[in-house]
Design a protein around this motif. Structure first.
Motif, PDB file in Angstrom:
ATOM      1  N   ALA A   2     -17.561  34.322  25.264  1.00  0.00           N
ATOM      2  CA  ALA A   2     -17.108  35.337  24.754  1.00  0.00           C
ATOM      3  C   ALA A   2     -17.968  36.847  24.630  1.00  0.00           C
ATOM      4  CB  ALA A   2     -16.230  35.058  23.227  1.00  0.00           C
ATOM      5  N   ILE A 132     -11.628  39.802  20.117  1.00  0.00           N
ATOM      6  CA  ILE A 132     -12.870  39.338  20.178  1.00  0.00           C
ATOM      7  C   ILE A 132     -13.408  39.986  18.780  1.00  0.00           C
ATOM      8  CG2 ILE A 132     -15.217  39.280  21.156  1.00  0.00           C
ATOM      9  CD1 ILE A 132     -13.169  37.551  22.679  1.00  0.00           C
ATOM     10  N   LEU A 134     -17.183  39.173  17.381  1.00  0.00           N
ATOM     11  CA  LEU A 134     -18.435  38.546  17.716  1.00  0.00           C
ATOM     12  C   LEU A 134     -19.663  39.004  17.058  1.00  0.00           C
ATOM     13  CD1 LEU A 134     -19.568  35.912  19.285  1.00  0.00           C
ATOM     14  CD2 LEU A 134     -19.736  37.540  21.086  1.00  0.00           C
TER      15      LEU A 134
END
Length: 158
Positions: A2, A132, A134
């Protein structure tokens, strides 16, 4: 995976690194006889790549990637270009925060930059791709050739 490459190209600014973060400073310095240290040159490369990611300018990113690039995902330069195009198609914004990378120089021609980052990316189509969120660290390896530092590999997120 990702956005590991996006995280490696994250944007940010720390006042302690201001000289390395001013666009074109390296060329101005060279014209005036001043030279940036290898660490400042690498920090400039990482910042320029980050700006390319944030502004979605793929060739600004790839200008700092070696044609001999390879990574643990099996990508070479062309596959990385394809991967970045895919990210830019799927995600309309990529916002990243990062701290100054830890840079280690080996024999004056090899370097390792450890990037600590946080990434948020919003998909173009939320039904097709997840947002996303992260954070972590990634290792970026560089080599110096003809006086320029180029990225030869991104490691996995630590």
């Amino acid at each position: 995976m990702a956005l590991a490459c996006a995280a490696a190209f994250s944007a940010g600014c720390q006042s302690a690194d201001l000289p390395a973060r001013i666009p074109g400073l390296q060329k101005i310095g060279e014209a005036s006889g001043l030279r940036l240290s290898d660490e400042e040159q690498i920090a400039t490369v990482m910042d320029d790549v980050a700006q390319g990611m944030q502004s979605r300018r793929i060739f600004k990113v790839l200008a700092h990637v070696s044609r001999g690039y390879h990574d643990a995902e099996g990508r070479d330069y062309a596959a990385l270009q394809e991967y970045l195009n895919e990210i830019f198609r799927k995600y309309r914004t990529i916002r990243v925060t990062r701290v100054v990378p830890r840079i280690t120089i080996e024999a004056g021609v090899r370097a390792k930059a450890v990037e600590t980052f946080g990434t948020v990316a919003e998909p173009v189509d939320p039904g097709a791709e997840p947002p996303i969120h992260l954070q972590g660290q990634v290792v970026v390896y560089l080599t110096k050739s003809d006086g320029e530092w180029k990225i030869v590999e991104w490691g996995n997120i630590l």
